[in-house]
Structure formats: C-alpha cells, structure tokens
Design a protein around this motif. Structure first.
Motif, PDB file in Angstrom:
ATOM      1  N   VAL A  57       0.826  -1.197   0.000  1.00  0.00           N
ATOM      2  CA  VAL A  57       0.000   0.000   0.000  1.00  0.00           C
ATOM      3  C   VAL A  57       0.871   1.261   0.000  1.00  0.00           C
ATOM      4  N   GLU A  58       2.180   1.094   0.007  1.00  0.00           N
ATOM      5  CA  GLU A  58       3.071   2.247   0.071  1.00  0.00           C
ATOM      6  C   GLU A  58       3.889   2.383  -1.210  1.00  0.00           C
ATOM      7  N   ASN A  59       4.208   3.612  -1.554  1.00  0.00           N
ATOM      8  CA  ASN A  59       5.111   3.861  -2.657  1.00  0.00           C
ATOM      9  C   ASN A  59       6.544   3.835  -2.137  1.00  0.00           C
ATOM     10  N   VAL A  60       7.372   2.946  -2.691  1.00  0.00           N
ATOM     11  CA  VAL A  60       8.759   2.833  -2.269  1.00  0.00           C
ATOM     12  C   VAL A  60       9.635   3.448  -3.353  1.00  0.00           C
ATOM     13  N   GLN A  61      10.449   4.399  -2.951  1.00  0.00           N
ATOM     14  CA  GLN A  61      11.312   5.086  -3.902  1.00  0.00           C
ATOM     15  C   GLN A  61      12.555   4.265  -4.179  1.00  0.00           C
ATOM     16  N   LEU A  62      12.869   4.090  -5.447  1.00  0.00           N
ATOM     17  CA  LEU A  62      14.090   3.373  -5.806  1.00  0.00           C
ATOM     18  C   LEU A  62      15.314   4.228  -5.480  1.00  0.00           C
ATOM     19  N   LEU A  63      16.439   3.582  -5.269  1.00  0.00           N
ATOM     20  CA  LEU A  63      17.679   4.300  -5.035  1.00  0.00           C
ATOM     21  C   LEU A  63      18.100   5.030  -6.312  1.00  0.00           C
ATOM     22  N   PRO A  64      18.679   6.218  -6.195  1.00  0.00           N
ATOM     23  CA  PRO A  64      19.135   6.937  -7.384  1.00  0.00           C
ATOM     24  C   PRO A  64      20.245   6.152  -8.069  1.00  0.00           C
ATOM     25  N   ALA A  65      20.115   5.941  -9.368  1.00  0.00           N
ATOM     26  CA  ALA A  65      21.051   5.059 -10.059  1.00  0.00           C
ATOM     27  C   ALA A  65      21.267   5.503 -11.490  1.00  0.00           C
ATOM     28  N   ILE A  66      22.412   5.081 -12.023  1.00  0.00           N
ATOM     29  CA  ILE A  66      22.751   5.302 -13.433  1.00  0.00           C
ATOM     30  C   ILE A  66      23.067   3.948 -14.058  1.00  0.00           C
ATOM     31  N   TYR A  67      22.523   3.666 -15.224  1.00  0.00           N
ATOM     32  CA  TYR A  67      22.810   2.428 -15.939  1.00  0.00           C
ATOM     33  C   TYR A  67      24.117   2.601 -16.715  1.00  0.00           C
ATOM     34  N   ASP A  68      25.050   1.680 -16.515  1.00  0.00           N
ATOM     35  CA  ASP A  68      26.316   1.789 -17.249  1.00  0.00           C
ATOM     36  C   ASP A  68      26.236   1.077 -18.595  1.00  0.00           C
ATOM     37  N   ASP A  69      27.345   1.061 -19.320  1.00  0.00           N
ATOM     38  CA  ASP A  69      27.365   0.479 -20.672  1.00  0.00           C
ATOM     39  C   ASP A  69      27.573  -1.032 -20.671  1.00  0.00           C
ATOM     40  N   TYR A  70      27.640  -1.639 -19.477  1.00  0.00           N
ATOM     41  CA  TYR A  70      27.959  -3.063 -19.390  1.00  0.00           C
ATOM     42  C   TYR A  70      26.825  -3.877 -18.754  1.00  0.00           C
ATOM     43  N   GLY A  71      25.629  -3.304 -18.774  1.00  0.00           N
ATOM     44  CA  GLY A  71      24.490  -4.027 -18.225  1.00  0.00           C
ATOM     45  C   GLY A  71      24.399  -3.964 -16.714  1.00  0.00           C
ATOM     46  N   GLY A  72      25.092  -3.002 -16.097  1.00  0.00           N
ATOM     47  CA  GLY A  72      25.093  -2.874 -14.650  1.00  0.00           C
ATOM     48  C   GLY A  72      24.429  -1.593 -14.181  1.00  0.00           C
ATOM     49  N   VAL A  73      24.370  -1.438 -12.861  1.00  0.00           N
ATOM     50  CA  VAL A  73      23.751  -0.276 -12.234  1.00  0.00           C
ATOM     51  C   VAL A  73      24.753   0.337 -11.260  1.00  0.00           C
TER      52      VAL A  73
END
Length: 227
Positions: free
Chosen positions: A10-26
């Motif tokens: 019932v709650e909105n959970v905020q994702l951690l601030p992130a950037i997607y790299d060029d190798y399929g990672g976060v």
C-alpha cells in the motif's frame, strides 16, 4: 536515470538513485544521509526491479559519512545442497568442499566456489577453522571458514550438487532459525559481522621457505598485527 517509485503493497517505495552503465550494470552513488531501515527497504525494492530488468551487477558507492549503511549492503553467498545432511531441508548454507591433494587452501576455496555457483572470487583470508575427529573413514577433519572477494556477479549453479544459490543480506542470514541453533553456522555469521563491524582480522597466506623441502609453502597468519 531519475529516481522512480513503484508500488509495494500500500506504500510507494522510492528506488535508489542510479545510473545504468554500458555493461548491463547499475551504479548507485549516495551522498545524503539515510536511515539504515529506509535504505534496506529501498535497496531490496531496487534490487527486485533491476533483477527484472536483467541487470548484471550493482555497484554502490558510499562516502565515509554514510558508513552506517555499509552493513546493510553486505551480502553473503549461500547455496542449497542436493546431497548430504541438508538435502531437502530448503536450508541455506555457505558453499563448502574438499581441498584436493597438493592444493593450497586459498586455491581450493576459489575452485569450489566457482564450481558450485559460477562466481569468480579472490581469496582474502581464513577467518577461523574447526577441528573434528573420526569423521570420514575414521579420520580427522579440518574445516576452514574463508573470506573471499567477489570478482563476478552472475550465478550459475552446479546442477549435480546444488539446488539453488543466491546472495542474501548478512542480517537476514543471521536471523534464520537454523543458523541460531547450528553453532557452526552461528559462528560463521558472527565472524562475518565482526569483520564488518569491528575489522576482525583473520589469517592470510604468506610464502615461506624450509630447510627440509624446496616445495612452495605458505604460513597463514594475521598480517595486520604482525610487526
């Protein structure tokens, strides 16, 4: 990538601030103070989302003033075995195996982790060892608890022996009922927590020479406190 929110119950959970790299990672780079409980909730939600997206790895950068979040981010690699005393028990345990003839401890644990889980690792140190008598064929047994450094992320289990494998938050593993009852598992979790919280120092291999043999050998010792 901007911060996002997803529905969790019932709650909105905020994702951690992130950037997607060029190798399929976060890549997650935190700068602002955050309550550890909030961080854990957001981390779990974010990990679930990134797993669904097929991301191959997550790198979390924490500045020194956010050191209180380090323990929350620590995970331990665990497996469920198809054979042995834990067969069919759905119990999670650390990967284990037998060192081969002529194989150093540091080499054996790297091989066993790779064989069982597909994860590449680097040996760091022996945290502790247990001596047990009259085990296999009436012989004595030495069991070493070792710390490894992860070099890869993708799990690929050895289907002949392993039922499942996963990364589990350390505090979640320590809270499992059978970990609290099984003294070897309990000591393992306590050693991991001592390493994270108190900088516990184990035994690292150092090459040594001998008058009696020209074969390479190692002594395992606490290098941090060695003068």
């Amino acid at each position: 990538m901007d911060e996002m929110t997803i529905k969790d119950g019932v709650e909105n959970v905020q994702l951690l601030p992130a950037i997607y790299d060029d190798y399929g990672g976060v890549v997650v780079e935190l700068t602002e103070h955050m309550d550890p409980t909030v961080f854990l909730t957001r981390l779990k939600t974010s990990m679930s989302q990134w797993t669904l997206q097929g991301k191959k790895g997550v790198w979390i950068k924490l500045p020194i003033h956010l050191v209180n979040l380090v323990e929350t981010a620590v995970k331990i690699l665990l497996v469920q075995e198809k054979n042995g005393r834990w067969r069919g028990a759905n119990a999670w345990k650390i990967p284990t195996g037998i060192v081969e003839m002529g194989e150093d401890i540091s080499e054996g644990v790297i091989r066993e982790v790779k064989e069982e889980t597909g994860i590449d690792t680097e040996f760091v140190e022996v945290l502790a060892f247990r001596q047990w008598h009259k085990v296999f064929f009436g012989k004595s047994d030495l069991f070493f608890v070792c710390m490894m450094r992860r070099l890869s992320s993708d799990i690929k289990i050895q289907e002949l022996e392993i039922e499942a494998a996963q990364w589990m938050p350390l505090e979640e593993y320590a809270a499992l009922p059978y970990v609290e009852k099984e003294s070897l598992m309990w000591y393992t979790s306590e050693l991991c927590k001592a390493k994270v919280d108190k900088g516990y120092s184990g035994f690292s291999p150092q090459p040594v020479t001998s008058f009696f043999s020209d074969k390479p050998s190692h002594i395992y010792l606490n290098t941090r406190d060695l003068n």
